[in-house]
Design a protein around this motif. Structure first.
Motif, PDB file in Angstrom:
ATOM      1  N   ILE A   1     -21.328 -41.663  42.438  1.00 48.69           N
ATOM      2  CA  ILE A   1     -20.818 -40.287  42.426  1.00 48.69           C
ATOM      3  C   ILE A   1     -21.359 -39.555  41.203  1.00 48.69           C
ATOM      4  O   ILE A   1     -21.652 -38.360  41.244  1.00 48.69           O
ATOM      5  N   PHE A   2     -21.526 -40.316  40.110  1.00 49.79           N
ATOM      6  CA  PHE A   2     -21.970 -39.702  38.848  1.00 49.79           C
ATOM      7  C   PHE A   2     -22.600 -40.789  37.979  1.00 49.79           C
ATOM      8  O   PHE A   2     -22.062 -41.891  37.872  1.00 49.79           O
ATOM      9  N   ILE A   3     -23.752 -40.484  37.410  1.00 52.23           N
ATOM     10  CA  ILE A   3     -24.386 -41.409  36.472  1.00 52.23           C
ATOM     11  C   ILE A   3     -24.405 -40.737  35.099  1.00 52.23           C
ATOM     12  O   ILE A   3     -25.094 -39.732  34.898  1.00 52.23           O
ATOM     13  N   PRO A   4     -23.616 -41.255  34.144  1.00 46.15           N
ATOM     14  CA  PRO A   4     -23.538 -40.628  32.817  1.00 46.15           C
ATOM     15  C   PRO A   4     -24.887 -40.636  32.101  1.00 46.15           C
ATOM     16  O   PRO A   4     -25.829 -41.325  32.528  1.00 46.15           O
ATOM     17  N   PRO A   5     -24.987 -39.880  31.017  1.00 45.57           N
ATOM     18  CA  PRO A   5     -26.244 -39.809  30.260  1.00 45.57           C
ATOM     19  C   PRO A   5     -26.724 -41.194  29.816  1.00 45.57           C
ATOM     20  O   PRO A   5     -25.938 -42.127  29.653  1.00 45.57           O
ATOM     21  N   ASP A   6     -28.008 -41.274  29.606  1.00 42.36           N
ATOM     22  CA  ASP A   6     -28.625 -42.526  29.179  1.00 42.36           C
ATOM     23  C   ASP A   6     -28.105 -42.943  27.797  1.00 42.36           C
ATOM     24  O   ASP A   6     -27.728 -42.107  26.976  1.00 42.36           O
ATOM     25  N   VAL A   7     -28.111 -44.245  27.558  1.00 43.58           N
ATOM     26  CA  VAL A   7     -27.660 -44.812  26.284  1.00 43.58           C
ATOM     27  C   VAL A   7     -28.356 -44.161  25.098  1.00 43.58           C
ATOM     28  O   VAL A   7     -27.743 -43.923  24.046  1.00 43.58           O
ATOM     29  N   SER A   8     -29.615 -43.845  25.266  1.00 44.33           N
ATOM     30  CA  SER A   8     -30.401 -43.269  24.163  1.00 44.33           C
ATOM     31  C   SER A   8     -29.871 -41.901  23.721  1.00 44.33           C
ATOM     32  O   SER A   8     -30.174 -41.438  22.631  1.00 44.33           O
ATOM     33  N   GLU A   9     -29.077 -41.249  24.588  1.00 46.28           N
ATOM     34  CA  GLU A   9     -28.564 -39.911  24.271  1.00 46.28           C
ATOM     35  C   GLU A   9     -27.145 -39.943  23.681  1.00 46.28           C
ATOM     36  O   GLU A   9     -26.635 -38.911  23.234  1.00 46.28           O
ATOM     37  N   LEU A  10     -26.510 -41.105  23.704  1.00 45.70           N
ATOM     38  CA  LEU A  10     -25.098 -41.176  23.308  1.00 45.70           C
ATOM     39  C   LEU A  10     -24.847 -40.686  21.887  1.00 45.70           C
ATOM     40  O   LEU A  10     -23.906 -39.934  21.633  1.00 45.70           O
ATOM     41  N   SER A  11     -25.657 -41.132  20.960  1.00 49.94           N
ATOM     42  CA  SER A  11     -25.427 -40.818  19.548  1.00 49.94           C
ATOM     43  C   SER A  11     -25.388 -39.310  19.311  1.00 49.94           C
ATOM     44  O   SER A  11     -24.456 -38.792  18.676  1.00 49.94           O
ATOM     45  N   GLU A  12     -26.381 -38.607  19.829  1.00 48.07           N
ATOM     46  CA  GLU A  12     -26.435 -37.141  19.630  1.00 48.07           C
ATOM     47  C   GLU A  12     -25.294 -36.441  20.354  1.00 48.07           C
ATOM     48  O   GLU A  12     -24.699 -35.500  19.830  1.00 48.07           O
ATOM     49  N   LEU A  13     -24.983 -36.905  21.570  1.00 52.88           N
ATOM     50  CA  LEU A  13     -23.924 -36.255  22.350  1.00 52.88           C
ATOM     51  C   LEU A  13     -22.555 -36.445  21.700  1.00 52.88           C
ATOM     52  O   LEU A  13     -21.759 -35.507  21.630  1.00 52.88           O
ATOM     53  N   ILE A  14     -22.276 -37.641  21.201  1.00 53.64           N
ATOM     54  CA  ILE A  14     -20.993 -37.889  20.544  1.00 53.64           C
ATOM     55  C   ILE A  14     -20.910 -37.119  19.231  1.00 53.64           C
ATOM     56  O   ILE A  14     -19.853 -36.576  18.874  1.00 53.64           O
ATOM     57  N   SER A  15     -22.001 -37.051  18.518  1.00 48.80           N
ATOM     58  CA  SER A  15     -22.033 -36.294  17.264  1.00 48.80           C
ATOM     59  C   SER A  15     -21.731 -34.816  17.526  1.00 48.80           C
ATOM     60  O   SER A  15     -20.968 -34.180  16.796  1.00 48.80           O
ATOM     61  N   ASN A  16     -22.307 -34.285  18.597  1.00 47.74           N
ATOM     62  CA  ASN A  16     -22.056 -32.899  18.987  1.00 47.74           C
ATOM     63  C   ASN A  16     -20.599 -32.714  19.419  1.00 47.74           C
ATOM     64  O   ASN A  16     -19.941 -31.724  19.047  1.00 47.74           O
ATOM     65  N   TRP A  17     -20.075 -33.679  20.186  1.00 41.57           N
ATOM     66  CA  TRP A  17     -18.674 -33.636  20.648  1.00 41.57           C
ATOM     67  C   TRP A  17     -17.728 -33.640  19.436  1.00 41.57           C
ATOM     68  O   TRP A  17     -16.777 -32.872  19.376  1.00 41.57           O
ATOM     69  N   GLU A  18     -18.038 -34.496  18.467  1.00 41.42           N
ATOM     70  CA  GLU A  18     -17.220 -34.604  17.254  1.00 41.42           C
ATOM     71  C   GLU A  18     -17.210 -33.279  16.490  1.00 41.42           C
ATOM     72  O   GLU A  18     -16.156 -32.817  16.024  1.00 41.42           O
ATOM     73  N   LYS A  19     -18.358 -32.681  16.373  1.00 37.18           N
ATOM     74  CA  LYS A  19     -18.458 -31.386  15.679  1.00 37.18           C
ATOM     75  C   LYS A  19     -17.638 -30.325  16.412  1.00 37.18           C
ATOM     76  O   LYS A  19     -16.933 -29.513  15.789  1.00 37.18           O
TER      77      LYS A  19
END
Length: 362
Positions: free
Chosen positions: A155-173
């Protein structure tokens, strides 16, 4: 199907069609907070209502345990069931522990990567999924689909592992930004984004839902993170997932935010009603206790408000008396007044239920 390409926050939101819902949700939440802030002993209400939230959030993920079974498990110190049901109960207890831990953590840490990793480690401690690298972000691809489905039917494939760090950093901000126009909308956006990032192998839904009242508490909207919004999501489970997927597929933030604000409004009103009923119940029983001629009567009342299914074993650890007979006499009086009901029918290992409170929180 490819990995979902997730845009950084904040999204471009048109607030104009949201103003009425935002205003109403904030007003209702403000009314609930006023009530919570003026309760002299919040712990009387916290345990039952946090357990209710934990049950509802875990139920979305497939657990079957009821709130009665959770309290009974704790009263016995074990489960009368074995296997799957006990696992369900322990997951629910872990969820409640994670909320308590979150409150303490906020004194030292901001909402962010280390914060959610700590909660995840608590949530998955000694339960199903504990082999899913608890407390650490995933290092392999995952996908969301029906049980047993292949990735081709995801149904949904989340972002690739390589993108996690930047996405979480952005989410945290984003979650720590003081510049967002409205905290409730900020929380709605943060919830979607966390679920879409799907940073863990397992437990993402429960952590994401747990963070809703925690965010509102951290930002001063609630004086205690007591808002069991998962009950609304569980009751409207298909809509919950449908509106999240509408953001994935169509970038339709407005529909998701309106749905989220509706959940806040309904659950804030329901929480307020339950809190008022609980306070009224406490007051009416406390008035009866003056006839009991026992210095421990109010103490027992407080115990059963926090744990509405209890046992002699639990009570004796909480009441400071060397006389077991004093406790037995008090339990007899509570049963005579129909405050407590003994449910085992046995002579040993009796379990007592505070039925009137259970009726309120079910």
């Amino acid at each position: 199907m490819e990995n979902h390409k997730l845009d950084f926050l904040p999204p471009n939101i048109d607030y104009t069609p949201l103003i009425k819902d935002i205003s109403e949700a904030n007003r209702i939440l403000g009314s609930l907070n006023g009530l919570l802030a003026n309760i002299p002993n919040q712990s009387l209400l916290i345990s039952p209502l946090l357990t209710k939230e934990a049950v509802a959030s875990s139920k979305i993920e497939g657990t079957q345990a009821t709130i009665e079974e959770v309290f009974k498990y704790e009263a016995e110190g074990k489960s009368s069931e074995i296997g799957t049901k006990e696992q369900d109960i322990r997951e629910i207890i872990n969820y409640r522990k994670a909320i308590h831990a979150a409150i303490e953590l906020l004194e030292k840490k901001a909402l962010g990567e280390n914060f959610v990793k700590r909660l995840h480690a608590i949530l998955l401690d000694s339960v199903r999924g504990s082999n899913k690298d608890k407390g650490n972000f995933r290092k392999i691809p995952v996908f969301i689909g029906k049980p047993g489905a292949a990735i081709e039917n995801a149904i949904f494939i989340p972002p690739d592992v390589s993108e996690l760090s930047e996405l979480i950093s952005n989410w945290e901000k984003f979650v720590n930004s003081p510049d967002e126009p409205d905290v409730l909308v900020q929380t709605a956006i943060a919830h979607y984004q966390f679920e879409a990032i799907h940073p863990f192998m397992d437990g993402n839904g429960r952590i994401g839902r747990l963070l809703i009242p925690i965010m509102l508490y951290e930002k001063g909207i609630l004086s205690y993170p007591l808002l069991y919004v998962s009950e609304f999501f569980e009751r409207n489970r298909d809509d919950y997932y449908s509106f999240l997927r509408m953001v994935d597929k169509e970038n339709n933030w407005e529909s998701w935010i309106i749905y989220f604000l509706k959940s806040i409004k309904e659950q804030a009103l329901d929480t307020q009603s339950k809190v008022l009923n609980m306070l009224e119940l406490y007051k009416s029983i406390k008035e009866k206790l003056s006839d009991f001629n026992s210095q421990y009567a109010i103490h027992l009342l407080d115990i059963i408000f926090e744990n509405p299914v209890t046992s002699f074993k639990n009570i004796k650890t909480r009441i400071n008396t060397n006389s077991y007979q004093t406790i037995y006499n008090l339990l007899d009086k509570f049963q005579e007044e129909k405050i407590l009901v003994e449910v085992t029918g046995g002579k040993r290992n009796k379990i007592y239920v505070f039925d009137e409170l259970m009726k309120i929180i079910r």
